[in-house]
Design a protein around this motif. Structure first.
Motif: not given
Length: 282
Positions: A1-20
């Motif tokens: 859950m911590r990782m999911e929350n971190g991913l959501k708060s970090n990226f917000g409305k954005y999709a993870v870019p291809k290079a990443l």
């Protein structure tokens, strides 16, 4: 859950870019064999975590950290105006460099990786000239902690995996490249802010910003009640500039001011930035 929350708060409305995404896949494969992306690129992936410092700009999506002095890399969204993170510039945040903790270091993530393949020291060291930088590079061969032949072979194998998966451009003059990025940023500034990130001019706007601004003392002296009054009627660009200014200073214990800044960002529709600011001040 911590990782999911971190991913959501970090990226917000954005999709993870291809290079990443590619870097994450390579990193996963390396970890399965006891390795790590750091062995080849000199930074750890932290894009799924809530990795932030008080002076990590609230419009930066963090993706990597070098494992020393809190230095980390992120994608600058310019308060959510970047169309996609594939197009967002890369910044290096050096939390201990209090006067100017944030530098723009690449036009996008692929440019960043190309520069990083040759030397990441350009991102977080200060060089007064291109000659100064060239001397720094020349001195690296004489350092006592140079990687062994086996370590260098492993690093090159990782770098080649990245090259095979991504189309990285050749950048012949890294020092000039980074300097020109900041010069362009300065030219495109609508509201200039100490530290060099500024607030960029919106498309089609040519006149200087004419609204009222709140100027923070370079030493960090300011009255919270004055800020509260200013934010009651501040225009959105002035709110952004004020947040940029205040993030240069630790606001530890200033709970009322922290909450007011979060609400000020949310009130102008910058909910992702408000959440990132909240995390950076925890």
């Amino acid at each position: 859950m911590r990782m999911e929350n971190g991913l959501k708060s970090n990226f917000g409305k954005y999709a993870v870019p291809k290079a990443l995404q590619v870097l994450a896949e390579i990193d996963q494969g390396l970890k399965a064999k006891g390795g790590n992306l750091y062995d080849g690129l000199s930074f750890y992936l932290v894009h799924e975590e809530s990795f932030r410092y008080f002076n990590t700009p609230c419009d930066v999506v963090v993706f990597g950290n070098i494992g020393a002095d809190g230095i980390h890399y992120g994608l600058l969204t310019d308060f959510g105006t970047a169309a996609a993170l594939d197009e967002a510039p890369v910044v290096c945040v050096s939390p201990m460099s209090f006067d100017r903790p944030v530098h723009i270091v690449a036009e996008n993530l692929e440019h960043f990786l190309s520069l990083n393949m040759n030397d990441s020291g350009l991102f977080y060291n200060h060089f007064r000239s291109e000659e100064d930088y060239a001397r720094f590079l020349g001195e690296q061969d004489d350092l006592p902690y140079r990687p062994s032949e086996e370590e260098e072979e492993r690093a090159e194998h990782i770098r080649q995996q990245v090259r095979d998966r991504l189309h990285l451009p050749r950048i012949d003059h890294p020092y000039r490249y980074v300097r020109e990025l900041q010069a362009k940023r300065d030219r495109d500034a609508w509201i200039r802010v100490r530290g060099g990130l500024h607030v960029l001019r919106p498309p089609g706007r040519h006149a200087p910003f004419s609204g009222e601004r709140f100027h923070v003392d370079p030493e960090g002296r300011f009255g919270t009640e004055e800020i509260f009054r200013f934010l009651d009627d501040a225009e959105p660009p002035a709110v952004m500039a004020l947040v940029r200014d205040l993030q240069l200073h630790a606001l530890n214990g200033m709970t009322d001011l922290q909450h007011r800044l979060w609400h000020a960002l949310a009130d102008i529709g910058l909910h992702d930035e408000a959440e990132r600011l909240r995390i950076s001040m925890e």
